[in-house]
Structures are given as C-alpha cells and as structure tokens.
Motif scaffolding. Structure first.
Motif, mmCIF file in Angstrom:
data_model
loop_
_atom_site.group_PDB
_atom_site.id
_atom_site.type_symbol
_atom_site.label_atom_id
_atom_site.label_comp_id
_atom_site.label_asym_id
_atom_site.label_seq_id
_atom_site.Cartn_x
_atom_site.Cartn_y
_atom_site.Cartn_z
ATOM 1 N N GLU A 1 -17.162 4.132 -10.297
ATOM 2 C CA GLU A 1 -16.393 5.337 -10.638
ATOM 3 C C GLU A 1 -15.966 5.398 -12.102
ATOM 4 O O GLU A 1 -15.692 6.460 -12.644
ATOM 5 C CB GLU A 1 -15.162 5.439 -9.724
ATOM 6 N N ASN A 2 -15.923 4.237 -12.762
ATOM 7 C CA ASN A 2 -15.559 4.208 -14.183
ATOM 8 C C ASN A 2 -16.769 4.399 -15.100
ATOM 9 O O ASN A 2 -16.641 4.330 -16.313
ATOM 10 C CB ASN A 2 -14.895 2.868 -14.527
ATOM 11 N N GLY A 3 -17.933 4.593 -14.476
ATOM 12 C CA GLY A 3 -19.126 4.796 -15.287
ATOM 13 C C GLY A 3 -19.850 3.503 -15.634
ATOM 14 O O GLY A 3 -20.900 3.523 -16.258
ATOM 15 N N ASP A 4 -19.287 2.365 -15.229
ATOM 16 C CA ASP A 4 -19.951 1.083 -15.499
ATOM 17 C C ASP A 4 -21.146 0.896 -14.570
ATOM 18 O O ASP A 4 -21.083 1.212 -13.388
ATOM 19 C CB ASP A 4 -18.977 -0.083 -15.283
ATOM 20 N N VAL A 5 -22.227 0.365 -15.139
ATOM 21 C CA VAL A 5 -23.430 0.137 -14.341
ATOM 22 C C VAL A 5 -23.512 -1.322 -13.916
ATOM 23 O O VAL A 5 -23.377 -2.227 -14.736
ATOM 24 C CB VAL A 5 -24.694 0.558 -15.125
ATOM 25 N N HIS A 6 -23.718 -1.543 -12.631
ATOM 26 C CA HIS A 6 -23.845 -2.900 -12.090
ATOM 27 C C HIS A 6 -25.282 -3.127 -11.625
ATOM 28 O O HIS A 6 -25.909 -2.215 -11.081
ATOM 29 C CB HIS A 6 -22.885 -3.093 -10.915
ATOM 30 N N LEU A 7 -25.785 -4.330 -11.835
ATOM 31 C CA LEU A 7 -27.144 -4.638 -11.407
ATOM 32 C C LEU A 7 -27.126 -5.287 -10.020
ATOM 33 O O LEU A 7 -26.303 -6.153 -9.750
ATOM 34 C CB LEU A 7 -27.810 -5.583 -12.403
ATOM 35 N N VAL A 8 -28.029 -4.839 -9.160
ATOM 36 C CA VAL A 8 -28.118 -5.391 -7.811
ATOM 37 C C VAL A 8 -29.526 -5.954 -7.624
ATOM 38 O O VAL A 8 -30.514 -5.240 -7.779
ATOM 39 C CB VAL A 8 -27.820 -4.313 -6.747
ATOM 40 N N TYR A 9 -29.591 -7.259 -7.307
ATOM 41 C CA TYR A 9 -30.881 -7.927 -7.215
ATOM 42 C C TYR A 9 -31.513 -7.865 -5.833
ATOM 43 O O TYR A 9 -32.725 -7.893 -5.690
ATOM 44 C CB TYR A 9 -30.744 -9.384 -7.675
ATOM 45 N N SER A 10 -30.676 -7.834 -4.814
ATOM 46 C CA SER A 10 -31.240 -7.762 -3.466
ATOM 47 C C SER A 10 -30.234 -7.128 -2.532
ATOM 48 O O SER A 10 -29.041 -7.081 -2.815
ATOM 49 C CB SER A 10 -31.624 -9.153 -2.965
ATOM 50 N N GLY A 11 -30.737 -6.629 -1.408
ATOM 51 C CA GLY A 11 -29.854 -6.005 -0.433
ATOM 52 C C GLY A 11 -30.513 -4.816 0.219
ATOM 53 O O GLY A 11 -31.674 -4.513 -0.042
ATOM 54 N N ASP A 12 -29.757 -4.175 1.085
ATOM 55 C CA ASP A 12 -30.237 -3.031 1.849
ATOM 56 C C ASP A 12 -29.465 -1.786 1.456
ATOM 57 O O ASP A 12 -28.236 -1.792 1.448
ATOM 58 C CB ASP A 12 -30.002 -3.294 3.340
ATOM 59 N N LEU A 13 -30.185 -0.738 1.176
ATOM 60 C CA LEU A 13 -29.588 0.499 0.685
ATOM 61 C C LEU A 13 -29.244 1.438 1.840
ATOM 62 O O LEU A 13 -30.065 1.671 2.724
ATOM 63 C CB LEU A 13 -30.629 1.179 -0.209
ATOM 64 N N HIS A 14 -28.022 1.974 1.817
ATOM 65 C CA HIS A 14 -27.645 2.938 2.860
ATOM 66 C C HIS A 14 -27.027 4.176 2.233
ATOM 67 O O HIS A 14 -26.360 4.086 1.206
ATOM 68 C CB HIS A 14 -26.634 2.336 3.824
#
Lengths: 320, 320
Positions: free
Chosen positions: B307-320
């Motif tokens: 919500e603050n506009g910061d981008v986080h990197l996600v290496y693995s997981g399931d998208l919902h």
C-alpha cells in the motif's frame, strides 16, 4: 541397541555388570552378551571379568553407526546413519535413501569410495579408513534461488570445525574447497532436487583428508595441491570426534542460515576467502572471466572487479 | 522403422507398393508387411489392394512414438519418445530414463496418469486419451540461479501454442498455470537436479486439457476452475498436431532463452499475466503476502506492490 550399549560402557570408567546393562537397556543378559560379541568383532576391545562385568578398553577407529551416534548431540544431522566400508558414492546412496523416504539429517558414510568424485566428476582418491567421507540429506523449506548458498554454509561449517580441531586458520575457495596452508584439505559437493521454485531435497557431500599420509598424497601426484590435517599438524586425529564436531557445527550453521539468512553469515565467509583481493580467472564450460576477487554478495554470488572498477557477478565456475 | 513406414504412407495420397516401400526403407517385403500389421493393431486403417499396394486411410488418435515423431521438425524435443498408455507419472519415467543416460529432448508421454500430479503433489485427474500429458528432459548448461525461469519459458510456449491452435488469447498465472477464459487449461511442473551451482538436468512436465469433456470436468467437481480447449471452442483437436506444435514452439522458446536470456522474453510473459495489476495473496508453506501484482523482474521473480508503493520480490508460492 548396539549404540545404547556403547553409551553405557562409554559413560563408565570402571566395570559395568551384565545385570546392570540388561536392566538399563530392558533386554536379557543373553542379548547383552551377544551385542558385546558383535562389538568385539567390529574391533572394540572389551574386557570381561567375572562378578565385575564388562569394561571398554578401546574403540576401533571406525565410522560405523554406533561410533558416530554414540554421544552425538545434534538434533537431526547424523542421527540416522547408513554405513558401508566401501561404496561407489555416498551421494548416490543418499539419493537412493531419499527415494525410500529417508529422514532429514540422514548421513551416508564410508571408509573409501570407489567412485568418489568432486565437482564436475573429478575423481577423489584417498587411503582406506584415514579420512572422512560422507553425504548428508537435508530438506530445507526454501526457494530454489537460495540453494546455491548451501555450499557456502557447509564451507563455513567445515572451516570452523578444522580450525577448532587443529587450531590453524583455514581458507575457503569459492565455491566449494577448503584450504589449509595453501593446499586443499576438504571439498564439498552439493546436489539439489527442486520442484517448481521450491527445494525438495539437497545432498551435501563432504570429503576431508584427516589422517591421509604424505606418502599416499605423493603417490597420487597431489603434493603441490592437497594435504591432510595430520600432515599439516603432525598429529593423528580421532575421525569420530572430528566427524561429530563437524555434524554439530554443520547443523548449527544450517539452522542459522535458515533463520537469519546468508547475508548475516557473509563476513565469516569473507574473512576466510581464499584469493581475496587477488587477480583470478573463473573458468566455465563456455567462458573465462578475469578480474580481482572482491568478495561475494549477500546472496553468495562471486564478485569480480575488472580494470575499470566495474564489479561483475559470477554465478558458477572454477576459480584459478 | 514403423515411423519411417508411416512417413512414406503419409507422404502419399495414393497407393504405395510394397516393393517401393521395401526399397525405400531397405528392408524385405515381409518386414514391410509385418509392420503394416503392427500398425493396424495400433488402430491405423490401411487399405491394401493387390498390384496397387497400401494406402493410409486413417490414423488413430494416439500419442505413440510413431505418431509423434512422424513429420516432427524439432531438433531434439520429442525426437526420442517413451510412450506408455497408462503410467504412474511421466516425471518419474524421465528421471529413470535420465539415470540411464537418456538424450536431451527425450519425452515421456501417456494417455492417462495414475499418479499424475501438479505442484505440491496435487492430483490431476483426466479422461483417458483426451488430453496431452508429457514430460521433457532438458540439459541446459546454466547456473542454478536461472533454473526457476524454465517454468516461465515453458508457460510462454504453452500459451503461444494454445493461442495458435484455438485463435483465443490465453493468460499465464505465475508461476505455472495457463488459463483460457478465466479457467485453467494447462499446468506445468518443473523439477531440477543440480550439482553445485550448475544445472545437471531438468524435467518439465506439461499437462493440457485438450478434448476433455464437460461431463468429466463436472464429475471431478472442477467446473468453476478448469476447462479444455474443446469445451471453450466447441471443436475437437487432433492431439498429435497440438503436441507437435507445442514441442516445436517449446524448443524454440527454450533456445531463445538460452541464447538471449529471459529479460528479452519478459514482455511476452507480462502481456499474458493473469491477475496483472490485481490485488493478490501469495501463499507459502510459512507465510502469506498480500499486494498488487505488478509483473515480474528480468529474472522472473514476482513483484508485489504494497500500500505504500514499495515493491516486494516473491520467489515462490501460490497466487490467489
């Protein structure tokens, strides 16, 4: 039960009666006697005096399951042991055990490998029963991107263990070799199996020259390149003690890595970096890169600085 | 030889004499006749008229080796085929074949899997002989850090193939599912084996609902989630044609990836990104992350904006 029996004998400096052991281990006295005989066959010298009981005089210098597990305080590493005197490759054994649902921390140990190999299938020849060669199965819940750090984590554990038992400072050559006085004493081979972006299992093979003799190293034409703890320090080491210390240290470093990440361990790696600030060549199947080795990133990727001061990242290869 | 015979019969609209085939294939006329009988047993309808020869009337809708390789113009992908009607898992077959030194590009194909599974061991149930299920062995000379991109490269190949055969636009759900009209039509399962930082081999399993019926999807209670090419377009597809096109497209994308890298393919992926600019949850074994899906990095890592506009990197997981 052999291990429990050893634990009991080990814990006492004087005689332990057969009756006492039978009660402590909840087995018959005949069963105790049978196990004592088994241990003797494996090279344990056990004195038996009637009405006094049994006393452990000496243990063989063997890396069998009972020896490794007796007194081992790790949580998982080495708590399940597959031991064979001579095997083709302990990495292969672990992969087979994994298919049969072996537990995290299971190790495969041998006294000599007929098909032992370092990275890129290079052979690794050693004397029978003088060194430490084992592979560990680990099942970290991490994404694949982190897997290459495992080799560096294992390197730190090997380095710390060698430093603790010898009192000497060692260096780590990126990514997987350990050096003592400028010569190789240990190597690490990491294999990964992953599904999608998640690591399913890893096998970390560690080979360490412990009591390997100068003569054997010369016969293998490796005098310029390799050495052993024993050659460098003029002592003989109890391999079991070294292996137990290594298993405990390795488990600690592994758990630290999973909980705090590699970035916080980087300094410990860089302090020991072989060829640090030296001009190096990194060879790959496809290409060669030349530059000054200026350390590693927080992710464990090698940093090479070129003549213009630009830093290039190197993900894999051999350092020269 | 069965494949060569099929190639000859395929290339002619009229009769081919036994003599001609025997000369072209350098085998006896008896051998030709035996192979013709074999083909008939497999469901090929071959007319035989004396003094004229043989003529191929129709081919079975089977994904056997002869069908797949006949006319296949790829260099390696699918040029070696292991076909079994019903298997536990084509991934398992490829791993076994790899241990027996199978060639790069070898595929294992079946009509139904008894132990087929998607990521995280989820079962994947389909009708016999209606879909495409296969695994491909590849041996890219890349460092382990690049391995996770393979799933994205395969996704682009599956997406392009489905678009070409159906004329519809599909979307790709990070990291490994393909959607048509908001429902899943294909899934990819990538497995990696690596040694140190170098990939040794990868197995890419692709399952695609081609002619799966609405009834079967309903019976599996998947009407809300899954569909097939046939259901969405009211047509029946020749699975062999789809598979051949997929193998060729996959090989092209794979080679493009190895030569120019993923960064230059990223746009093609993002154009098709499922849930792009949508608020999503990424679930992992350990944690959940929420944010706006704003694409992927040049390396294929998912970008989530908070919500603050910061981008986080996600290496693995399931998208919902």
């Amino acid at each position: 039960m052999k291990r429990q029996l050893l634990d009991v004998l080990n814990g006492e400096t004087t005689f332990v009666s057969g009756q006492q052991m039978s009660e402590q281990l909840h087995v018959s006295r005949t069963a105790v006697w049978k196990q004592i005989e088994e241990l003797r066959k494996e090279g344990y010298v056990i004195e038996a005096v009637s009405r006094k009981g049994y006393r452990l005089i000496s243990r063989p210098d063997a890396l069998n399951e009972a020896e490794i597990r007796s007194g081992l305080t790790s949580k998982a590493f080495g708590q399940s042991v597959h031991y064979e005197k001579v095997v083709d490759s302990t990495q292969r054994i672990i992969k087979d055990l994994h298919r049969n649902k072996a537990a995290h921390g299971t190790i495969a140990v041998c006294e000599q490998q007929t098909n032992g190999r370092g990275r890129l299938n290079r052979p690794w020849q050693t004397e029978m029963g003088q060194n430490i060669m084992f592979s560990t199965l680990v099942k970290p819940d991490i994404s694949l991107q982190l897997a290459p750090q495992m080799t560096l984590v294992a390197s730190i554990a090997v380095a710390k263990t060698v430093e603790a038992v010898t009192g000497e400072q060692v260096s780590i050559k990126w990514p997987n070799d350990i050096y003592l006085n400028g010569k190789k004493i240990a190597g690490i081979l990491t294999e990964v199996q992953a599904e999608a972006n998640c690591v399913e299992m890893m096998v970390i093979g560690i080979g360490m020259n412990v009591n390997e003799s100068k003569q054997s190293i010369e016969e293998n034409d490796l005098s310029e390149k390799a050495t052993s703890l024993s050659i460098e320090t003029n002592r003989t080491y109890n391999r079991r003690d070294v292996l137990q210390q290594l298993l405990i240290t390795f488990e600690n470093e592994y758990e630290r890595w999973l909980s705090v990440g590699f970035a916080s361990m980087k300094t410990e790696w860089e302090e020991r970096a072989h060829l640090y600030q030296k001009r190096v060549t990194v060879k790959n199947v496809n290409r060669e890169q030349v530059g000054t080795m200026v350390g590693i990133t927080d992710e464990g990727v090698l940093k090479l600085q070129d003549e213009n001061g630009d830093v290039h990242l190197v993900y894999s290869g051999d350092l020269h």
